[in-house]
Design an enzyme around this catalytic site. Sequence first.
Site, mmCIF file in Angstrom:
data_model
loop_
_atom_site.group_PDB
_atom_site.id
_atom_site.type_symbol
_atom_site.label_atom_id
_atom_site.label_comp_id
_atom_site.label_asym_id
_atom_site.label_seq_id
_atom_site.Cartn_x
_atom_site.Cartn_y
_atom_site.Cartn_z
ATOM 1 N N HIS A 247 -11.122 6.886 -5.289
ATOM 2 C CA HIS A 247 -9.698 6.964 -4.951
ATOM 3 C C HIS A 247 -9.491 8.112 -3.974
ATOM 4 C CE1 HIS A 247 -5.369 7.596 -5.465
ATOM 5 N NE2 HIS A 247 -5.299 6.424 -6.063
ATOM 6 N N ARG A 295 -7.597 3.078 -1.774
ATOM 7 C CA ARG A 295 -8.749 2.476 -2.435
ATOM 8 C C ARG A 295 -9.190 1.249 -1.645
ATOM 9 N NH1 ARG A 295 -6.803 1.046 -8.274
ATOM 10 N NH2 ARG A 295 -4.755 0.953 -7.284
ATOM 11 N N LYS A 298 -6.904 -2.137 -0.828
ATOM 12 C CA LYS A 298 -5.514 -1.803 -1.097
ATOM 13 C C LYS A 298 -4.753 -1.658 0.212
ATOM 14 C CE LYS A 298 -5.650 -1.667 -5.593
ATOM 15 N NZ LYS A 298 -4.834 -2.574 -6.437
ATOM 16 N N ASP A 301 -0.594 3.117 2.793
ATOM 17 C CA ASP A 301 0.486 3.810 2.091
ATOM 18 C C ASP A 301 0.641 5.187 2.717
ATOM 19 O OD1 ASP A 301 2.083 5.314 0.306
ATOM 20 O OD2 ASP A 301 1.355 4.220 -1.432
ATOM 21 N N CYS A 303 1.584 8.050 1.675
ATOM 22 C CA CYS A 303 1.152 9.261 0.962
ATOM 23 C C CYS A 303 -0.306 9.588 1.230
ATOM 24 C CB CYS A 303 1.409 9.133 -0.530
ATOM 25 S SG CYS A 303 0.341 7.966 -1.405
ATOM 26 N N TYR A 304 -1.121 8.571 1.570
ATOM 27 C CA TYR A 304 -2.527 8.827 1.849
ATOM 28 C C TYR A 304 -2.738 9.457 3.223
ATOM 29 C CZ TYR A 304 -3.191 6.277 -2.418
ATOM 30 O OH TYR A 304 -3.128 5.890 -3.732
ATOM 31 N N ASP A 362 6.516 5.113 1.904
ATOM 32 C CA ASP A 362 5.220 4.448 1.834
ATOM 33 C C ASP A 362 4.988 3.615 3.091
ATOM 34 O OD1 ASP A 362 3.367 2.373 1.427
ATOM 35 O OD2 ASP A 362 4.025 1.912 -0.584
ATOM 36 N N ASP A 369 11.283 8.723 -0.780
ATOM 37 C CA ASP A 369 11.373 9.550 -1.984
ATOM 38 C C ASP A 369 10.754 10.902 -1.676
ATOM 39 O OD1 ASP A 369 8.433 9.444 -2.637
ATOM 40 O OD2 ASP A 369 8.892 7.322 -2.955
ATOM 41 N N HIS A 372 6.724 10.949 -1.293
ATOM 42 C CA HIS A 372 6.205 10.490 -0.008
ATOM 43 C C HIS A 372 6.642 11.404 1.131
ATOM 44 C CE1 HIS A 372 5.265 6.693 -2.136
ATOM 45 N NE2 HIS A 372 4.331 6.573 -1.203
#
Length: 457
Positions: A247, A295, A298, A301, A303-304, A362, A369, A372
């Site tokens: 992850h 991951r 997936k 996103d 946040c990554y 995201d 939010d 993020h």
Amino acid sequence: MASLVTGPDVPDLYTKDPPIWDLLETATSQVQDSTVDFCRPYLAGEIPEFTYNSHGVPHLDKPRHAAFLRKHLEKLPGAYMTADASRPWLFYWSLNGLRLLGQDVSQFRDKLVDTARSMQNESGGFGGGFGQRSHLATTYALVLALALVGGNEACDVIDRRSMWKWLSALKQPDGAFQMSLDGEVDVRGAYCAAVIITLLNLPKEIWPESPAAKAGLPDLFTGLADYVRRCQTYEGGISGKPDAEAHGAYAFCALGCLAILDTPSRSFPKYLDIPRLMSWLSSRQYAPEGGFSGRTNKLVDGCYSHWVGACWPLIEASLQSTPVETGSSESVTSLDMYDREGLIRYILSCGQDQSRRGGMRDKPGRPSDAYHTCYVLSGLSSAQHITVSSTASTSVEDASATHSTLPGGVGWEVFPHYPEVQVFDEADRIAPIDPVYTIPLQDRATFISYFMSKSGF
């Protein structure tokens, strides 16, 4: 899927079909295809309500995003009651985002200190709220929040002696840390504990009455790097605990921990298979989106942008052949081992909520939010700056705004990244972030210097 017609300043890589296409159609691939279709108009500069620069990239709406974050530091609506155990995280996410945007947050100091005092337990550490048991994650978040508001009051509210005893009690015989007493054990604990111990300049020796001391462990860092090593998976990524799924967030925790324990150029290759990790991290960045997934198989996103994106500055710094002199930006070059432009395009085009709401998100279609907003901005800061190895002494005076010292006197410096073609406007550059402690460099330097000047408790 048909490609949209775009202007000449938006490279085809970010607008056309992915260069690698899996012809096996599954539910996962269908969702991925729809995500690409949804992101593509944003990346192509074709959203009518957005204002784009000559490279097809929107400006960063700093005032709107700052206003969004400030609302999270006020009285929140009833729906936030479900996040009562995560209050320290709301403080950290909001304050860190504001500081990256260049905002002064000292006005929140007094209230945060009072709140922190109510969340601190006599046994050590901070809970998620009043009366809740201490947890490493919420303690990490609240310590960073206190560093962000700064000031002696924010430093002195922390009971360092009880914190040391509590961390000693969390230490496990195999070198890892529990997240709470009798709680889960994973690589988050390794990172959070290393951050707290070094930020607060806590003794490395274990409290003699702790189970770990009675098991023969001499200090808090004994066996920690070996535990991190056991978390690397067959894919090359890092899992939360041995033999689990890799992850992106765990990869950052692993590298952050190892960077604290020793110079990355030594600790990274000693404890991890770096070529395999680099391969796995490279697979997390997608085209045409430009952002990262967390991951295998997936979706991208925002946040990554931090959790995966922030791994690259540390790896790049560990591979620098010759450290630069502290404070010197001459001959500083970037290895650019990931696509900075692609990430910046994803963040500014797809990651901004440009409605009246503001904040970062995201992906398009998802609400913004505080979580993020914090980590998307953190990823943007990493992409806009270069982290390089540097030589320096370990004295308190060397804890400057752009330098972070590691054991042995070798550390890193952060400089603005100026590519041959800069797709974002200079006004959209944000504050440099410490690549390990995940707060702006100046805030980390000031906070750690305060505790380095103290001897004992």
